[in-house]
Design an enzyme around this catalytic site. Structure first.
Site, PDB file in Angstrom:
ATOM      1  CB  SER A  54      50.267 101.467  72.570  1.00 55.03           C
ATOM      2  OG  SER A  54      49.027 100.622  72.783  1.00 55.03           O
ATOM      3  CD  GLU A  55      50.297  95.154  73.268  1.00 56.71           C
ATOM      4  OE1 GLU A  55      50.830  96.156  73.740  1.00 56.71           O
ATOM      5  OE2 GLU A  55      49.729  94.153  74.075  1.00 56.71           O
ATOM      6  CG  ASN A  56      46.603  99.913  70.255  1.00 56.30           C
ATOM      7  OD1 ASN A  56      47.761  99.812  70.988  1.00 56.30           O
ATOM      8  ND2 ASN A  56      45.727 100.577  70.618  1.00 56.30           N
TER       9      ASN A  56
END
Lengths: 218, 231
Positions: A45-47
């Site tokens: 998840s790129e966060n």
């Protein structure tokens, strides 16, 4: 013809054991529901998370644990958390094995448009430009035609570009297509009951066909 | 040496009209809720806000848009905010949209003293317009500059009087980089622990970056997309 879940199920067959995978919002997120048994993949998840788990039950909901689509999630055992700078370092550095994302248009040389429609409110590109600029392997999950019936597999993208020459494969409700290095959409598989003529008529870009094309069983 | 403050207002009062602020958070997760509240009360205006998102209409930076305190947003994604859309369409608000990884790295570079770097993100797109490109080993890259701010407001989970911070879950997001890239950095936390209690092996942000530490009570932690499993 494949529905959204069918597209996701077909893409899930591309997963290999040990892959680190980034799934975009929409149909790509559904791919997580169809990971073949015996295959372990780690979802990014790129966060700032490696190891997205299933959606939580009511008592597990944690506002400090969300995915890139801002949905509440859980973590699998062995997860790791990091900053968004570290997250995009692993994306930019080419450490993520597969990126699956949606698109508005893909051109026959692999250009992708998926962030902006002129005349409509621009919400932003989020992480899409970083993902497509660096991913080793990009599969696009999308409908073959737009709502007004126009082909989304084009000679050239008409909408603002997200990234150049990056898409490797496309799965639509009609079939599976490989973007050839020299340009063109190679038809690898067609959905059950879908004829080559229908695919030809729905594809504006150069469609390449070699021999008899495999028809999916479901 | 204690960095703990019990009131944010005197610090936020130092923010001047026209200043550039960094505000941590991704979506509504990891937002400096108390700092935003203090900024609302201060009435400071013409702010340039660097934050990945712009909140929603009634939470986060969305509240500062409503009070017309924001002149410009620098973000990667600004959806889900009707007032934002209205101000943008009316030309009342400037927006600079930046790819998320580029935004994160520009902030990191700002804190790390690196004025510019090359990234592949945005090559061949409108993001590249007017920017220097250069080829390295056969691939084209775009030059992007650092971002720095007059004030950074970040949110962590636990902190100590020396300013050491740890974050929780994906509420970490942009907070660690922003904590390094502000001239004045205010960290708000849910819990202040005695110096020595945080295991140095697990400190995420070393206290050197932090000027002030504030403990907030009962964070609202709004959820944007509450999603639960069906079983």
């Amino acid at each position: 013809m494949l529905d959204k879940n069918g597209i996701a199920r077909r893409i899930a067959k591309e997963l290999k054991d040990g892959y680190y995978v980034n799934l975009g919002i929409g149909i790509p997120t559904l791919v997580a529901n169809y990971i073949p048994s015996g295959i372990n993949v780690v979802l990014q998840s790129e966060n700032g998370l490696l190891g997205i788990g299933p959606f939580p039950n009511d008592s597990e909901v944690d506002p400090d644990l969300i995915n890139a689509g801002k949905q509440t999630i859980t973590m699998i055992p062995g997860s790791s958390l990091f900053s968004s700078a570290d997250s995009f370092a692993m994306i930019r550095g080419g450490h993520v094995d597969l990126t699956v994302l949606g698109a508005m248009e893909v051109s026959e040389n692999g250009d992708i448009s998926n962030w902006k429609v002129p005349g409509k409110m621009v919400k932003g590109m989020g992480g899409a430009m970083d993902l497509v600029a660096s991913a080793k392997n990009i599969i696009v999950a999308m409908q073959h035609k737009s709502k007004d019936g126009k082909s989304k597999l084009l000679k050239n993208c008409s909408l603002p570009i997200t990234g150049l020459r990056c898409v490797k494969k496309i799965v639509t409700e009609l079939g599976v297509f490989e973007v050839l290095p020299e340009g063109g959409f190679m038809l690898l598989e067609r959905a059950k009951g879908v004829g080559i003529e229908e695919i030809q008529n729905s594809t504006e870009g150069k469609l390449k066909i070699s021999g008899s094309v495999f028809e999916m069983e479901e | 040496m204690s960095k703990i403050i019990s009131n944010l207002e005197p610090i936020v009062a130092q923010v001047k009209d026209g200043d550039t602020l960094m505000l941590g958070g991704f979506g509504l997760s990891g937002l400096p809720e108390y700092s935003i509240d203090a900024l609302l009360k201060s009435g400071v205006k013409n702010l340039t806000c660097i934050s990945n998102n712009a909140g929603v209409d009634d939470f986060g930076i969305g509240l500062m848009l409503k009070t017309r305190q924001v002149k410009k947003m620098i973000s990667s994604y600004v959806g889900e905010n009707a007032e934002f859309e209205r101000q943008l369409l009316n030309g009342e608000l400037e927006v600079e949209l930046i790819p998320q990884g580029t935004l994160a790295e520009r902030i990191r570079a700002g804190g790390a003293g690196i004025p510019a770097f090359f990234t592949p993100a945005g090559v061949g797109t409108e993001v590249a317009e007017g920017k220097e490109t250069r080829e390295f080993e056969g691939k084209t890259y775009l030059m992007e500059h650092w971002l720095r701010a007059d004030f950074s407001f970040v949110k962590a989970w636990k902190g100590d009087a020396m300013g050491n911070l740890i974050y929780k879950g994906t509420a970490r997001n942009f907070n660690p980089m922003m904590a390094t890239a502000g001239k004045i950095v205010v960290a708000e936390v849910e819990e202040i622990v005695p110096v020595g209690e945080l295991d140095p092996n697990f400190v995420h942000t070393p206290g050197i970056y932090i000027n002030y530490l504030f403990k907030g009570e009962n964070y609202e932690k709004r959820i944007e997309q509450r999603t639960v499993s069906s079983n």
